[in-house]
Design an enzyme around this catalytic site. Structure first.
Site, PDB file in Angstrom:
ATOM      1  N   ARG A  45      17.655   7.838   5.884  1.00 11.82           N
ATOM      2  CA  ARG A  45      16.296   7.420   6.264  1.00 11.82           C
ATOM      3  C   ARG A  45      15.738   8.423   7.280  1.00 11.82           C
ATOM      4  NH1 ARG A  45      16.959   2.794   8.902  1.00 11.82           N
ATOM      5  NH2 ARG A  45      16.451   3.648  10.921  1.00 11.82           N
ATOM      6  N   TYR A  97     -10.597   5.823  -0.029  1.00  9.63           N
ATOM      7  CA  TYR A  97      -9.786   5.176  -1.071  1.00  9.63           C
ATOM      8  C   TYR A  97      -9.744   3.656  -0.858  1.00  9.63           C
ATOM      9  CZ  TYR A  97      -5.683   4.235  -3.942  1.00  9.63           C
ATOM     10  OH  TYR A  97      -4.819   3.744  -4.876  1.00  9.63           O
ATOM     11  N   ASP A 169      -7.658  12.842   4.385  1.00 10.12           N
ATOM     12  CA  ASP A 169      -6.920  12.557   3.140  1.00 10.12           C
ATOM     13  C   ASP A 169      -7.370  13.616   2.136  1.00 10.12           C
ATOM     14  OD1 ASP A 169      -6.188  11.664   0.589  1.00 10.12           O
ATOM     15  OD2 ASP A 169      -6.410   9.544   1.102  1.00 10.12           O
ATOM     16  N   LYS A 194      -0.860  12.304  -7.250  1.00 12.56           N
ATOM     17  CA  LYS A 194      -1.984  12.902  -7.972  1.00 12.56           C
ATOM     18  C   LYS A 194      -1.687  14.388  -8.234  1.00 12.56           C
ATOM     19  CE  LYS A 194      -3.418   8.750  -7.096  1.00 12.56           C
ATOM     20  NZ  LYS A 194      -4.255   8.374  -5.982  1.00 12.56           N
TER      21      LYS A 194
HETATM   22  C1  LIG Z   1      -4.185   7.370  -4.960  1.00 17.96           C
HETATM   23  C2  LIG Z   1      -4.757   7.631  -3.618  1.00 17.96           C
HETATM   24  C3  LIG Z   1      -4.172   7.090  -2.455  1.00 17.96           C
HETATM   25  C4  LIG Z   1      -2.984   6.157  -2.499  1.00 17.96           C
HETATM   26  O1  LIG Z   1      -1.846   6.803  -2.945  1.00 17.96           O
HETATM   27  P1  LIG Z   1      -0.614   6.051  -3.692  1.00 17.96           P
HETATM   28  O2  LIG Z   1       0.334   7.148  -3.917  1.00 17.96           O
HETATM   29  O3  LIG Z   1      -1.167   5.438  -4.931  1.00 17.96           O
HETATM   30  O4  LIG Z   1      -0.133   5.004  -2.731  1.00 17.96           O
HETATM   31  C5  LIG Z   1      -4.726   7.425  -1.248  1.00 17.96           C
HETATM   32  N1  LIG Z   1      -5.816   8.217  -1.158  1.00 17.96           N
HETATM   33  C6  LIG Z   1      -6.418   8.719  -2.250  1.00 17.96           C
HETATM   34  C7  LIG Z   1      -7.620   9.572  -2.084  1.00 17.96           C
HETATM   35  C8  LIG Z   1      -5.914   8.444  -3.504  1.00 17.96           C
HETATM   36  O5  LIG Z   1      -6.534   8.935  -4.594  1.00 17.96           O
END
Ligand SMILES: *Cc1c(COP(=O)(O)O)cnc(C)c1O
Length: 379
Positions: A45, A97, A169, A194
């Protein structure tokens, strides 16, 4: 080292003990200590060699001091928010998001944190939202699904004046297209599910800090909260990341071609794409992004059925998520943004007829043929 080279040789790219050019998957929960406290790794961890490889790579790619890998983008976001305490106030982009909004509304507010939601493109509104208790400005650019672009340098300037952190982000761009730390931000977050993973086969999250000090704080929280990325996923993510430059070049090429095609398609009423010279955010996008990204949203002419359109497509996959090799299409109003109250959604400009397309790397003619037959099915 240039970006495309860093993808292969940056961070920890080889196994230190064997020289293996692919860092192995270290499936171990604990590590033998010959002398107490002398080990680099003690418990997985706190640290694991496979996770360390992907963590050092993302730090290198974003130009930061320390990188961290989490079980999901959402876990990464939650851990970053854990830097703050009861009574702290954050200025948050109005288009962030949906999961981030849920976290704010249903969890963090219960713990006594407060938030002001603004369009972060509006620098005056951002300044006005800052209070004596504000600790950070949190934003996404380009946003989802309208692909609005915020000037990161300008926001970081305001944040520094008020001794606030700038948190970005960067999921929609990936570090190939945009590197917020170089533009003045303090923390970058990714949903690695993504573009970074890229192959629709891993859920993960990444964080990079600009300073060692913030890195130590996130390291402490990562270990305390424990939402780490497992060794298998760390390996898979790193494997996917090696081709990020190749993939992004193909994504960008197809997106430009599809934008040109959609502009001449009579069934399309409006296009949202930062690379459109008529887009109000075009100049900022040009300044801070290397390419305009591979997300494109558009509205159909009144009376045309977006559901029928997306369901008629054959090559382009009807699915949530984005940043995959395969093109993904969705209707935000009934899919990704379906949980937002209709009045709020419409006030934010997300209409029922809006369609969001994550352009993949298929042959561009096949994608255009598929769109063409989709539009033809509406007649
Ligand atoms: C998909 C996404 C998230 C969340 O990510 P996960 O891996 O699905 O938890 C956060 N911010 C943006 C801009 C996203 O497209």
């Amino acid at each position: 080292m240039n970006f495309a080279t860093k993808l292969l040789h940056g961070g920890i790219s080889e196994d230190a003990t064997t020289g293996a050019t692919s860092v192995p998957i270290y499936m171990a929960s604990t590590f033998r200590q010959k002398q107490i406290g002398a080990n680099q790794y003690e418990y997985s961890r706190s640290g694991n060699p496979t996770r360390a490889a992907v963590e050092s790579l993302i730090a290198d790619l974003e130009g930061g001091r320390a990188g961290f890998a989490f079980a999901s983008g959402s876990a990464a976001i939650d851990t970053v928010f854990s830097l703050f305490s009861q009574g702290d106030h954050l200025v948050v982009g109005n288009d962030v998001y949906g999961g981030t909004f849920c976290l704010i509304e249903t969890v963090l507010k219960r713990f006594g944190m407060t938030f002001t939601v603004v369009d972060t493109r509006d620098l005056i509104a951002v300044k006005q939202a800052i209070t004596d208790h504000t600790k950070a400005i949190y934003l996404e650019t380009p946003t989802n699904p309208l692909l609005r672009v915020t000037d990161i340098t300008a926001i970081a300037g305001i944040a520094h004046e008020h001794h606030l952190l700038t948190i970005v982000d960067n999921t929609f761009s990936s570090p190939y297209i945009q590197r917020p730390l170089e533009l003045g931000a303090d923390i970058v977050i990714h949903s690695a599910s993504k573009y970074l993973g890229g192959h629709s086969d891993v859920i993960g999250g990444l964080v990079v800090t600009k300073s060692d000090q913030l890195g130590e704080q996130i390291r402490y929280l990562q270990n305390a909260i424990g939402a780490i990325l497992a060794p298998q996923e760390s390996w898979l993510l790193q494997r996917g990341m090696k081709t990020l430059a190749l993939r992004m070049q193909a994504h960008l090429k197809n997106t430009t071609a599809i934008f040109d095609y959609l502009q001449n398609e009579p069934a399309v009423a409006k296009i949202y794409y930062p690379g459109d010279p008529d887009n109000p955010d075009y100049e900022i996008a040009k300044k801070q992004m290397n390419g305009f990204g591979a997300m494109i949203s558009f509205e159909l002419q009144a009376g045309l059925d977006p559901v029928r359109f997306v369901q008629s497509l054959q090559t382009i996959t009807l699915a949530e998520s984005l940043g995959a090799l395969e093109s993904l299409i969705e209707i935000p109003a009934v899919m990704t943004h379906g949980a937002i109250p209709k009045s709020t959604r419409l006030a934010n400009g997300i209409k029922d007829e809006l369609i969001r397309l994550s352009v993949g790397v298929e042959d561009q003619h096949d994608l255009m043929r598929d769109l063409q037959q989709g539009f033809a099915s509406l007649k």
